[in-house]
Design an enzyme around this catalytic site. Structure first.
Site, PDB file in Angstrom:
ATOM      1  CG  HIS A  92      -2.047   0.936   1.135  1.00 52.42           C
ATOM      2  ND1 HIS A  92      -1.951   2.271   1.459  1.00 52.42           N
ATOM      3  CD2 HIS A  92      -3.308   0.731   0.703  1.00 52.42           C
ATOM      4  CE1 HIS A  92      -3.118   2.835   1.240  1.00 52.42           C
ATOM      5  NE2 HIS A  92      -3.955   1.935   0.779  1.00 52.42           N
ATOM      6  CG  ASP A 152      -8.576  -4.562  -2.552  1.00 48.27           C
ATOM      7  OD1 ASP A 152      -9.789  -4.468  -2.320  1.00 48.27           O
ATOM      8  OD2 ASP A 152      -7.895  -3.659  -3.049  1.00 48.27           O
TER       9      ASP A 152
HETATM   10  N1  ACO Z   1       4.101  -7.452  -4.829  1.00 48.70           N
HETATM   11  C1  ACO Z   1       5.448  -7.456  -5.019  1.00 48.70           C
HETATM   12  N2  ACO Z   1       6.236  -6.372  -4.865  1.00 48.70           N
HETATM   13  C2  ACO Z   1       5.634  -5.229  -4.504  1.00 48.70           C
HETATM   14  C3  ACO Z   1       4.235  -5.145  -4.293  1.00 48.70           C
HETATM   15  C4  ACO Z   1       3.473  -6.323  -4.461  1.00 48.70           C
HETATM   16  N3  ACO Z   1       2.143  -6.314  -4.262  1.00 48.70           N
HETATM   17  N4  ACO Z   1       3.919  -3.885  -3.959  1.00 48.70           N
HETATM   18  C5  ACO Z   1       5.069  -3.191  -3.963  1.00 48.70           C
HETATM   19  N5  ACO Z   1       6.107  -3.999  -4.288  1.00 48.70           N
HETATM   20  C6  ACO Z   1       7.529  -3.642  -4.330  1.00 48.70           C
HETATM   21  C7  ACO Z   1       7.871  -2.844  -5.570  1.00 48.70           C
HETATM   22  O1  ACO Z   1       8.263  -3.693  -6.623  1.00 48.70           O
HETATM   23  C8  ACO Z   1       8.997  -1.968  -5.072  1.00 48.70           C
HETATM   24  O2  ACO Z   1      10.158  -2.768  -5.007  1.00 48.70           O
HETATM   25  P1  ACO Z   1      11.621  -2.102  -5.278  1.00 48.70           P
HETATM   26  O3  ACO Z   1      11.820  -1.105  -4.176  1.00 48.70           O
HETATM   27  O4  ACO Z   1      12.579  -3.254  -5.228  1.00 48.70           O
HETATM   28  O5  ACO Z   1      11.548  -1.462  -6.641  1.00 48.70           O
HETATM   29  C9  ACO Z   1       8.584  -1.639  -3.636  1.00 48.70           C
HETATM   30  O6  ACO Z   1       7.776  -2.760  -3.207  1.00 48.70           O
HETATM   31  C10 ACO Z   1       7.792  -0.352  -3.498  1.00 48.70           C
HETATM   32  O7  ACO Z   1       6.681  -0.428  -4.400  1.00 48.70           O
HETATM   33  P2  ACO Z   1       6.032   0.801  -5.142  1.00 48.70           P
HETATM   34  O8  ACO Z   1       5.445   0.333  -6.414  1.00 48.70           O
HETATM   35  O9  ACO Z   1       6.974   1.948  -5.175  1.00 48.70           O
HETATM   36  O10 ACO Z   1       4.871   1.159  -4.133  1.00 48.70           O
HETATM   37  P3  ACO Z   1       3.644   2.088  -4.444  1.00 48.70           P
HETATM   38  O11 ACO Z   1       3.341   2.791  -3.182  1.00 48.70           O
HETATM   39  O12 ACO Z   1       3.874   2.915  -5.650  1.00 48.70           O
HETATM   40  O13 ACO Z   1       2.486   1.038  -4.806  1.00 48.70           O
HETATM   41  C11 ACO Z   1       0.604  -0.373  -4.646  1.00 48.70           C
HETATM   42  C12 ACO Z   1       1.444   0.719  -3.951  1.00 48.70           C
HETATM   43  C13 ACO Z   1       0.165   0.129  -6.018  1.00 48.70           C
HETATM   44  C14 ACO Z   1      -0.643  -0.623  -3.812  1.00 48.70           C
HETATM   45  C15 ACO Z   1       1.457  -1.654  -4.772  1.00 48.70           C
HETATM   46  O14 ACO Z   1       1.840  -2.112  -3.499  1.00 48.70           O
HETATM   47  C16 ACO Z   1       0.737  -2.753  -5.547  1.00 48.70           C
HETATM   48  O15 ACO Z   1       0.760  -2.770  -6.772  1.00 48.70           O
HETATM   49  N6  ACO Z   1       0.052  -3.719  -4.823  1.00 48.70           N
HETATM   50  C17 ACO Z   1      -0.683  -4.755  -5.475  1.00 48.70           C
HETATM   51  C18 ACO Z   1      -2.025  -4.213  -5.936  1.00 48.70           C
HETATM   52  C19 ACO Z   1      -2.969  -4.005  -4.777  1.00 48.70           C
HETATM   53  O16 ACO Z   1      -3.163  -4.841  -3.911  1.00 48.70           O
HETATM   54  N7  ACO Z   1      -3.619  -2.835  -4.800  1.00 48.70           N
HETATM   55  C20 ACO Z   1      -4.613  -2.462  -3.790  1.00 48.70           C
HETATM   56  C21 ACO Z   1      -4.154  -1.285  -3.027  1.00 48.70           C
HETATM   57  S1  ACO Z   1      -5.270  -0.940  -1.714  1.00 48.70           S
HETATM   58  C22 ACO Z   1      -6.593  -0.225  -2.476  1.00 48.70           C
HETATM   59  O17 ACO Z   1      -6.546   0.425  -3.473  1.00 48.70           O
HETATM   60  C23 ACO Z   1      -7.839  -0.493  -1.835  1.00 48.70           C
END
Ligand code: ACO
Length: 436
Positions: free
Chosen positions: A312, A370
Site C-alpha cells: 500500500h 483487498d
Molecule cells: N508485490 C510485489 N512487490 C511489490 C508489491 C506487491 N504487491 N507492492 C510493492 N512492491 C515492491 C515494488 O516492486 C517496489 O520494489 P523495489 O523497491 O525493489 O523497486 C517496492 O515494493 C515499493 O513499491 P512501489 O510500487 O513503489 O509502491 P507504491 O506505493 O507505488 O504502490 C501499490 C502501492 C500500487 C498498492 C502496490 O503495493 C501494488 O501494486 N500492490 C498490489 C495491488 C494491490 O493490492 N492494490 C490495492 C491497493 S489498496 C486499495 O486500493 C484499496
C-alpha cells in the site's frame, strides 16, 4: 483553507543566487507538519517534483486520517475498528458527510432521506440495452453513473447547498440499484426494484439475488457482513480515485460526472480492481505447493507480476481494514457452513509465507483490504466481476463527502499540477517534403 498555527519555518536558498524564501510549516490535528510551498515559484522560480504525489498534501481535510506506519485509520476521529464493530454503513455515511455521528432523530431523517432516493429514472433502464451482455459491470457503472446528470437537472447547481445535499442522497441511494442492475443485465435476469423497507446493504443483496418469481429473504448475518464490508470501503483519504473526484470537481463539474470519474479511476488493478485480481491470482496459484514459485516470480523484477492484495502506498504496517476483513471472512464462512475453503486456506498460507519473506519484510508489504475481501464476497455468491463494483458502491460515500468538503472550502481552486518538460526544445515546423 483553515490554516493551523505554524510550528516553524524552513528557509530555502537557491544555490548560486541571492534568492531565498521562507516556507511556513502547517500543522494538522495529528500527523506530520506540511510545508506550504505555494510561494516557491513566485519567490524562487522553481516548482516541486513529486510524481505519484508520495510527499504532497493536495488539500486539507477533516474527514479521514491514516497513520500508515502504525496501521491506524480514523474517520472524523473514530477508529475504523469501532465503526466496523458498532456502527452501520449509513451512520458512517452521515459521519463522513456531515462530520458527526447522528442522534436518533438525525439518523432516521438521514436514512429515510437516502432510502427515498433508491429508484432511478425509468428511462435509465433502457440505457442498459445499449451495453453488450458481456460488458464488465464497471464499464456499465462508468456509463450509467455519468449519465445521471442527464436525468437529475434539478440538483446540478453546485453552489446551492440543497442541491449538493440532494445530489449526495441520490448518488448514495442510486449507486446500489445501478450496480445490481449491471449484474442482472449481465446474467439476463429481470431487474429488481429497490425495497426501501430494507437496510442499505440488505437492499443491495436483495436486488442482486432476488427474482420476481419467488420471495427472497436476505440472511441477516450476510447483510450485516456486507454492511461491514461497505464500512471498511467507505473512505480512505486522498487515494487515486478520491483525488480524481476532487480534481474533476475542482473544475466545477457536477457531482454525478465527478463520481463517474472516480469509478473509472477505481477500476485499475493497482487500486479497486485488486480484489478481483486477488481471486484470479489465487486461482492461478491453485495449491499451497505453488506458493513459493509464485512468490519467486513476484520478486523477480522482470516478471512485472505482483502479489495482489499486498502493499500500500500509505500503510507500511497491517492495513487495519485487512484485519477486520480476515475476521469477517471467518464469520461469513462459518455462517455459510463452509468448513474448509481451499481458497481461504491458500490465502492464509500465502499471507504467512509472504510475511516471513525478507523481500516483503524489507519493503514493509502487508496485506491490504483487498486480500480477504474477494474470498468473502465469493463465498456470499457475489461474482468476481462485481467485486470492484461493490467497492465503488461503498466508496461513493467517501467520494461525495470529499467532493462536498472541497466545494465548501472557500479557498478551493482548480487543481492544476505542473510538470518537468523533457521533450524537444522549441524548433521550426518542417514541411512534409523536407522530412526524412
Ligand atoms: N508485490 C510485489 N512487490 C511489490 C508489491 C506487491 N504487491 N507492492 C510493492 N512492491 C515492491 C515494488 O516492486 C517496489 O520494489 P523495489 O523497491 O525493489 O523497486 C517496492 O515494493 C515499493 O513499491 P512501489 O510500487 O513503489 O509502491 P507504491 O506505493 O507505488 O504502490 C501499490 C502501492 C500500487 C498498492 C502496490 O503495493 C501494488 O501494486 N500492490 C498490489 C495491488 C494491490 O493490492 N492494490 C490495492 C491497493 S489498496 C486499495 O486500493 C484499496
Amino acid at each position: 483553507m483553515t490554516e493551523q498555527a505554524a510550528t516553524g519555518t524552513v528557509t530555502i536558498t537557491l544555490d548560486g543566487t541571492n534568492k531565498s524564501t521562507t516556507i511556513k510549516l502547517i500543522d494538522g490535528t495529528i500527523g506530520p507538519s506540511v510545508a506550504d510551498i505555494r510561494k516557491l515559484y513566485s519567490d524562487l522560480g522553481i516548482f516541486t517534483y513529486d510524481p505519484g504525489y508520495g510527499g504532497t498534501a493536495a488539500c486539507d481535510s477533516k474527514i479521514t486520517y491514516i497513520d500508515g506506519d502504525e496501521g491506524i485509520l480514523l474517520h472524523r476521529g473514530y477508529p475504523i475498528e469501532q465503526l466496523a464493530e458498532q456502527s452501520t454503513f449509513l451512520e458512517v455515511a452521515h459521519l463522513l458527510l456531515n462530520g458527526e455521528l447522528p442522534n436518533a432523530a438525525e439518523k432516521k431523517e438521514f436514512e429515510d432521506g437516502v432510502m427515498r432516493h433508491t429508484m432511478v429514472h425509468e428511462q435509465i433502464r433502457s440505457m442498459y440495452q445499449g451495453f453488450r451482455r458481456d460488458a464488465h459491470p464497471m464499464a456499465v457503472m462508468c456509463g450509467v453513473v455519468g449519465a445521471l446528470s442527464a436525468f437529475y437537472h434539478d440538483s446540478l447547481d453546485i453552489t446551492n447547498p440543497d442541491h449538493r445535499r440532494i445530489s449526495a442522497f441520490r448518488l448514495i441511494a442510486k449507486v446500489p440499484t445501478i450496480a445490481a442492475w449491471a449484474y442482472k443485465y449481465s446474467i439476463g435476469q429481470p431487474f429488481m426494484y429497490p425495497r426501501n423497507d430494507l437496510g442499505y446493504a440488505e437492499n443491495f443483496l436483495y436486488m442482486m439475488n432476488a427474482v420476481p418469481a419467488e420471495p427472497y429473504h436476505v440472511n441477516p448475518i450476510l447483510a450485516r457482513a456486507m454492511d461491514r464490508i461497505m464500512i471498511l470501503h467507505a473512505d480512505h483519504e486522498q487515494n487515486a480515485s478520491t483525488s480524481t473526484v476532487r480534481l474533476s470537481g475542482s473544475t466545477g463539474a457536477n457531482p454525478f460526472a465527478c463520481i463517474a470519474a472516480g469509478i473509472a479511476s477505481l477500476w485499475g488493478p493497482a487500486h479497486g480492481g485488486a480484489n478481483e485480481a486477488v481471486l484470479k491470482m489465487l486461482a492461478e496459484i491453485g495449491t499451497v505447493e505453488n506458493v513459493k514459485p509464485f512468490l519467486d516470480q513476484v520478486k523477480d523484477k522482470n516478471s512485472h507480476s505482483r502479489l495482489m492484495g499486498f502493499g500500500h502506498r500509505v500503510y507500511k504496517n497491517f492495513d487495519p481494514r485487512a484485519k477486520i476483513m480476515a475476521a469477517t471472512c471467518h464469520e461469513v464462512l462459518g455462517e455459510l457452513g463452509i468448513k474448509n475453503d481451499p481458497m481461504l486456506d491458500l490465502a492464509i498460507e500465502l499471507e504467512r509465507i509472504a510475511l516471513s519473506d525478507d523481500y516483503f519484510i524489507a519493503r514493509k508489504l502487508y496485506p491490504n483490504v483487498d486480500f480477504y475481501s474477494g474470498i468473502i464476497l465469493k463465498a456470499m455468491g457475489i461474482p468476481t466481476s462485481m467485486f470492484t463494483v461493490l467497492f465503488a458502491v461503498a466508496r461513493t460515500v467517501g467520494w461525495i463527502s470529499q467532493w462536498k468538503e472541497m466545494i465548501e472550502d472557500p479557498s478551493q481552486r482548480i487543481g492544476r499540477p505542473r510538470q518537468v518538460y523533457t521533450g524537444a526544445p522549441q524548433r521550426d515546423f518542417v514541411p512534409l517534403d523536407k522530412r526524412g
